[in-house]
Design an enzyme around this catalytic site. Structure first.
Site, PDB file in Angstrom:
ATOM      1  N   GLY A 194       0.828  -1.205   0.000  1.00  0.00           N
ATOM      2  CA  GLY A 194       0.000   0.000   0.000  1.00  0.00           C
ATOM      3  C   GLY A 194       0.864   1.256   0.000  1.00  0.00           C
TER       4      GLY A 194
ATOM      5  N   ASN B 216      -5.952  -1.186   1.075  1.00  0.00           N
ATOM      6  CA  ASN B 216      -6.877  -0.085   1.362  1.00  0.00           C
ATOM      7  C   ASN B 216      -6.434   1.182   0.651  1.00  0.00           C
ATOM      8  OD1 ASN B 216      -8.653  -1.515   2.885  1.00  0.00           O
ATOM      9  ND2 ASN B 216      -7.948  -0.757   4.857  1.00  0.00           N
ATOM     10  N   SER B 217      -5.127   1.305   0.425  1.00  0.00           N
ATOM     11  CA  SER B 217      -4.634   2.494  -0.279  1.00  0.00           C
ATOM     12  C   SER B 217      -5.278   2.596  -1.657  1.00  0.00           C
ATOM     13  CB  SER B 217      -3.115   2.440  -0.416  1.00  0.00           C
ATOM     14  OG  SER B 217      -2.516   2.355   0.850  1.00  0.00           O
TER      15      SER B 217
ATOM     16  N   ARG C 224      -9.593   9.846  13.874  1.00  0.00           N
ATOM     17  CA  ARG C 224      -8.801  10.393  12.759  1.00  0.00           C
ATOM     18  C   ARG C 224      -9.598  11.426  11.972  1.00  0.00           C
ATOM     19  NH1 ARG C 224      -8.190   8.663   7.026  1.00  0.00           N
ATOM     20  NH2 ARG C 224      -9.811   7.143   7.416  1.00  0.00           N
TER      21      ARG C 224
ATOM     22  N   GLY D 252     -11.735   9.793  -1.071  1.00  0.00           N
ATOM     23  CA  GLY D 252     -11.807  11.246  -0.866  1.00  0.00           C
ATOM     24  C   GLY D 252     -10.548  11.978  -1.290  1.00  0.00           C
TER      25      GLY D 252
ATOM     26  N   HIS E   3     -16.779   4.212  10.119  1.00  0.00           N
ATOM     27  CA  HIS E   3     -17.165   5.232   9.140  1.00  0.00           C
ATOM     28  C   HIS E   3     -18.681   5.302   9.099  1.00  0.00           C
ATOM     29  CE1 HIS E   3     -17.432   7.545   5.466  1.00  0.00           C
ATOM     30  NE2 HIS E   3     -16.123   7.722   5.506  1.00  0.00           N
TER      31      HIS E   3
ATOM     32  N   GLU F 131      -1.106   2.513   8.500  1.00  0.00           N
ATOM     33  CA  GLU F 131      -2.199   2.278   9.455  1.00  0.00           C
ATOM     34  C   GLU F 131      -1.825   1.320  10.581  1.00  0.00           C
ATOM     35  OE1 GLU F 131      -5.969   1.836   7.492  1.00  0.00           O
ATOM     36  OE2 GLU F 131      -6.926   1.096   9.310  1.00  0.00           O
TER      37      GLU F 131
ATOM     38  N   GLU G 125     -14.016  17.709   3.704  1.00  0.00           N
ATOM     39  CA  GLU G 125     -14.623  16.558   4.372  1.00  0.00           C
ATOM     40  C   GLU G 125     -14.890  16.892   5.829  1.00  0.00           C
ATOM     41  OE1 GLU G 125     -12.835  12.756   3.585  1.00  0.00           O
ATOM     42  OE2 GLU G 125     -12.231  13.364   1.581  1.00  0.00           O
TER      43      GLU G 125
ATOM     44  N   ARG H 201     -16.271  12.042  12.451  1.00  0.00           N
ATOM     45  CA  ARG H 201     -16.794  10.711  12.126  1.00  0.00           C
ATOM     46  C   ARG H 201     -17.412   9.981  13.306  1.00  0.00           C
ATOM     47  NH1 ARG H 201     -12.288   8.471   7.904  1.00  0.00           N
ATOM     48  NH2 ARG H 201     -13.052   9.797   6.238  1.00  0.00           N
TER      49      ARG H 201
ATOM     50  N   ALA I 165       1.961   3.202   2.410  1.00  0.00           N
ATOM     51  CA  ALA I 165       3.050   3.272   3.396  1.00  0.00           C
ATOM     52  C   ALA I 165       4.264   2.506   2.875  1.00  0.00           C
ATOM     53  CB  ALA I 165       2.579   2.697   4.723  1.00  0.00           C
TER      54      ALA I 165
ATOM     55  N   HIS J  51     -13.843   0.853   9.869  1.00  0.00           N
ATOM     56  CA  HIS J  51     -13.146   1.564   8.803  1.00  0.00           C
ATOM     57  C   HIS J  51     -11.647   1.712   9.036  1.00  0.00           C
ATOM     58  CE1 HIS J  51     -12.613   4.219   5.446  1.00  0.00           C
ATOM     59  NE2 HIS J  51     -12.272   5.247   6.205  1.00  0.00           N
TER      60      HIS J  51
HETATM   61  C1  LIG Z   1     -12.677   2.422   1.241  1.00  0.00           C
HETATM   62  C2  LIG Z   1     -11.637   3.273   1.908  1.00  0.00           C
HETATM   63  C3  LIG Z   1     -11.489   4.601   1.553  1.00  0.00           C
HETATM   64  C4  LIG Z   1     -10.515   5.386   2.157  1.00  0.00           C
HETATM   65  N1  LIG Z   1     -10.364   6.682   1.751  1.00  0.00           N
HETATM   66  C5  LIG Z   1      -9.353   7.410   2.277  1.00  0.00           C
HETATM   67  C6  LIG Z   1      -9.084   8.722   1.801  1.00  0.00           C
HETATM   68  O1  LIG Z   1      -9.737   9.205   0.879  1.00  0.00           O
HETATM   69  N2  LIG Z   1      -8.062   9.417   2.367  1.00  0.00           N
HETATM   70  C7  LIG Z   1      -7.286   8.902   3.386  1.00  0.00           C
HETATM   71  O2  LIG Z   1      -6.380   9.582   3.859  1.00  0.00           O
HETATM   72  N3  LIG Z   1      -7.524   7.648   3.836  1.00  0.00           N
HETATM   73  C8  LIG Z   1      -8.508   6.894   3.311  1.00  0.00           C
HETATM   74  N4  LIG Z   1      -8.713   5.625   3.769  1.00  0.00           N
HETATM   75  C9  LIG Z   1      -7.754   5.054   4.720  1.00  0.00           C
HETATM   76  C10 LIG Z   1      -6.470   4.717   3.977  1.00  0.00           C
HETATM   77  O3  LIG Z   1      -6.785   4.246   2.686  1.00  0.00           O
HETATM   78  C11 LIG Z   1      -5.647   3.660   4.705  1.00  0.00           C
HETATM   79  O4  LIG Z   1      -5.533   3.961   6.054  1.00  0.00           O
HETATM   80  C12 LIG Z   1      -4.247   3.604   4.108  1.00  0.00           C
HETATM   81  O5  LIG Z   1      -4.340   3.416   2.718  1.00  0.00           O
HETATM   82  C13 LIG Z   1      -3.439   2.489   4.735  1.00  0.00           C
HETATM   83  O6  LIG Z   1      -2.298   2.301   3.954  1.00  0.00           O
HETATM   84  P1  LIG Z   1      -1.216   1.230   4.377  1.00  0.00           P
HETATM   85  O7  LIG Z   1      -0.144   1.303   3.368  1.00  0.00           O
HETATM   86  O8  LIG Z   1      -0.880   1.393   5.806  1.00  0.00           O
HETATM   87  O9  LIG Z   1      -1.993  -0.191   4.257  1.00  0.00           O
HETATM   88  P2  LIG Z   1      -2.800  -0.808   3.035  1.00  0.00           P
HETATM   89  O10 LIG Z   1      -2.875   0.103   1.899  1.00  0.00           O
HETATM   90  O11 LIG Z   1      -4.080  -1.335   3.571  1.00  0.00           O
HETATM   91  O12 LIG Z   1      -1.885  -2.045   2.596  1.00  0.00           O
HETATM   92  C14 LIG Z   1      -1.726  -3.169   3.440  1.00  0.00           C
HETATM   93  C15 LIG Z   1      -0.778  -4.131   2.752  1.00  0.00           C
HETATM   94  O13 LIG Z   1      -0.285  -5.081   3.685  1.00  0.00           O
HETATM   95  C16 LIG Z   1      -0.304  -6.385   3.103  1.00  0.00           C
HETATM   96  N5  LIG Z   1      -0.344  -7.380   4.174  1.00  0.00           N
HETATM   97  C17 LIG Z   1      -1.131  -7.410   5.277  1.00  0.00           C
HETATM   98  N6  LIG Z   1      -0.815  -8.465   6.042  1.00  0.00           N
HETATM   99  C18 LIG Z   1       0.179  -9.123   5.400  1.00  0.00           C
HETATM  100  C19 LIG Z   1       0.922 -10.307   5.680  1.00  0.00           C
HETATM  101  N7  LIG Z   1       0.727 -11.017   6.794  1.00  0.00           N
HETATM  102  N8  LIG Z   1       1.856 -10.713   4.790  1.00  0.00           N
HETATM  103  C20 LIG Z   1       2.075 -10.023   3.642  1.00  0.00           C
HETATM  104  N9  LIG Z   1       1.413  -8.885   3.335  1.00  0.00           N
HETATM  105  C21 LIG Z   1       0.489  -8.459   4.207  1.00  0.00           C
HETATM  106  C22 LIG Z   1      -1.541  -6.364   2.236  1.00  0.00           C
HETATM  107  O14 LIG Z   1      -1.482  -7.411   1.274  1.00  0.00           O
HETATM  108  C23 LIG Z   1      -1.412  -4.957   1.626  1.00  0.00           C
HETATM  109  O15 LIG Z   1      -0.513  -5.007   0.542  1.00  0.00           O
HETATM  110  C24 LIG Z   1      -9.693   4.830   3.171  1.00  0.00           C
HETATM  111  C25 LIG Z   1      -9.845   3.493   3.536  1.00  0.00           C
HETATM  112  C26 LIG Z   1     -10.804   2.708   2.907  1.00  0.00           C
HETATM  113  C27 LIG Z   1     -10.942   1.283   3.313  1.00  0.00           C
END
Ligand SMILES: Cc1cc2nc3c(=O)[nH]c(=O)nc-3n(C[C@H](O)[C@H](O)[C@H](O)COP(=O)(O)OP(=O)(O)OC[C@H]3O[C@@H](n4cnc5c(N)ncnc54)[C@H](O)[C@@H]3O)c2cc1C
Length: 477
Positions: free
Chosen positions: A16, A44-45, A357, A50, A227, A346, A114, A270, A18, A322
């Site tokens: 994602g 989720n990314s 948040r 939004g 949410h 996250e 928002e 929220r 991060a 959410h």
């Molecule tokens: C529908 C929706 C809409 C959103 N809209 C917004 C927005 O508009 N603006 C905003 O700021 N935030 C928004 N958010 C929140 C935001 O998208 C997330 O908090 C953020 O993208 C998290 O990013 P991340 O890189 O931490 O994790 P993620 O993008 O969730 O990626 C997690 C990754 O970890 C991997 N993973 C997990 N466990 C394992 C494992 N055991 N082994 C190998 N891989 C694993 C998964 O396969 C995935 O690749 C939204 C969330 C949702 C669900």
């Protein structure tokens, strides 16, 4: 390279924002491996709608900081918030340098507004498909020193002399070990531990338990965001808050505005909106009749409503799981309490969100802290080390029964009896050393749910409406 053992400089668990931000900013001399449990895009990314909050066009970042702190009802950490909003001012141009194109209107950006934001400061791409557009551009920009492997489940971290030196994993069903000079957890939140969620299925709290097992501290696990507006259909999905920012109102079946008691109305924080909707009892709708150019600005939503036979003028919604504000405790560079282990996005508790948040601050957090992790990373090469995992010996049916129980207490109003029952039912499950991918996946989910259940039970204040009164404690190992 043999699949039984893979050696890299940096292992990043996740694909994602991060994970990708961290990989983009690591020195090109390092050999970096990104892994995803499912497909690369199932994050989720990629689902974010939004956009990304930034005070880029404002005179200072102070107002953004104030809104962030106010939405958290004074529970976020002021210093970390300042860091987020100040460094976040540059995020928009920095992402553009990597090829992201934010939506524009004539000469300038088209900004969204928002819940609980005092100003329009949300940068979006592809209308309400920000995540997909941003991730596509950034993944394309990944340099040659970064390899991405999908369908890799990391199920345990390996520790040697107090330092994390790698991980046990499965590629599909095949077991292998990854040795790494540093490991970054970017595994996202906890949403898919239950069915009623906006989250993608790959996000089940794995990072929490991976970190916990090796001695990292976890904080504020009870801080879970619901949410207010998930589409009330069989397979729930998010209806972006930006729709309310564009003028949609939350109404009951008689067309009465359900947030009329709140000074910010339908754009209240929220948690306030989610609690009101949960207590409301009857069905709630988003009345979008005053939203201009809806299908053009929210193409994804328009398509979904069309597919589900829903009138976009009156969209049925209800709250759902959410976002997780709590997580792995990190310092301002994403370092955990364990050498060699970082957490970002996250899964980490950076303190910027507090108990609630502010909308669109999460992608910003991924960017700002992903860069910080990359810039501060210490890589220490290691020799081969083995570690044998164990897992609960549980068939699919037994697991599904326990998973259903999680859905009964991981709600906006956790039921203590259901919590206790789940902890009792999972406390002495049989263990096996003959691990399979399925058993490891189930074990990660049950253990993560147990951590959350304990944190929710340990809350001193029983009133789930008063989030500011919730205790701040670390879960001991
Ligand atoms: C529908 C929706 C809409 C959103 N809209 C917004 C927005 O508009 N603006 C905003 O700021 N935030 C928004 N958010 C929140 C935001 O998208 C997330 O908090 C953020 O993208 C998290 O990013 P991340 O890189 O931490 O994790 P993620 O993008 O969730 O990626 C997690 C990754 O970890 C991997 N993973 C997990 N466990 C394992 C494992 N055991 N082994 C190998 N891989 C694993 C998964 O396969 C995935 O690749 C939204 C969330 C949702 C669900």
């Amino acid at each position: 390279m043999s699949l039984q053992l893979k050696k890299v400089d940096v292992l990043i668990v996740g694909t994602g924002l991060a994970a990708v931000t961290t990989a983009l900013h690591l020195p090109k001399a390092l050999n970096v491996l990104l892994v995803a449990k499912e497909s690369v895009h199932m994050t989720n990314s990629d689902l974010a709608q939004g956009g990304i909050a930034s005070s880029y066009l404002e005179e200072t970042s102070e107002a953004h900081g104030r809104d962030t702190y106010a939405a958290s009802k004074g529970t976020s950490e002021k210093k970390r918030v300042s860091l987020l909003v100040e460094e976040g001012r540059r995020a928009i141009v920095e992402m553009e340098r990597f090829g992201v194109q934010f939506d524009r209107e004539e000469e300038t950006y088209h900004l969204g507004k928002e819940g609980a934001h005092g100003l329009p400061r949300i940068y979006h791409a592809g209308g309400d498909e920000t995540g997909r557009y941003v991730m596509q551009a950034l993944r394309r920009a990944l340099p040659g020193n970064v390899t991405v492997l999908e369908h890799v489940l990391v199920d345990d971290l390996i520790v040697h002399q107090g330092r994390v030196v790698g991980a046990n994993a499965f590629l599909h069903e095949e077991r292998f070990r990854i040795l790494a000079g540093a490991v970054v957890l970017a595994t996202g939140g906890i949403g898919a531990l239950v069915d009623w969620t906006s989250n993608c299925p790959a996000v089940t709290g794995d990072g929490l338990i991976l970190a916990h097992r090796v001695g990292a501290r976890l904080t504020h696990l009870q801080r879970i965001q619901f949410h207010p507006t998930l589409l009330a259909v069989e397979e729930p999905q998010l209806v972006t808050e930006a729709l309310r920012g564009a003028g949609a109102l939350l109404v009951d079946r008689y067309g009465q505005h359900v947030m009329r008691h709140h000074p910010l109305g339908s754009l209240a924080p929220r948690d306030d909106v989610s609690h009101t909707l949960t207590n409301h009892g009857g069905p709630v709708y988003l009345d979008t009749r005053h939203v201009e150019r809806l299908t053009e600005r929210f193409p994804r939503l328009a398509k979904t409503c069309d597919r589900c036979g829903i009138d976009v003028a009156r969209i049925p919604v209800r709250p759902g799981l959410h976002f997780h504000m709590g997580g792995v405790e990190v310092d301002e560079f994403g370092r955990t309490a364990v050498d060699g282990l970082y957490a970002v996005g996250e899964v980490a508790d950076t303190g910027v969100h507090g108990a609630n948040r502010l909308a669109s601050n999460s992608l910003l957090e991924c960017w700002v802290f992903g860069k910080r992790v990359a810039e501060s990373m210490q890589v220490q090469q290691t020799d081969a080390h083995a570690f044998e995992s164990v897992a609960y010996d549980l068939d699919r049916l037994g697991f599904q029964t326990l998973r259903k129980q999680i859905g009964k207490w991981l709600t906006i109003s956790p039921d203590k009896d259901e919590l206790k029952l789940f902890l009792k039912n999972t406390q002495s499950l049989p263990l096996t050393k003959h691990v399979t991918r399925q058993l490891c996946e189930q074990t990660l989910q049950l253990d993560a749910a147990r951590l959350l259940a304990r944190a929710l039970l340990e809350m001193e204040n029983d009133d789930e409406h008063d989030i500011t009164a919730r205790t701040t404690h670390a879960i001991p190992n």
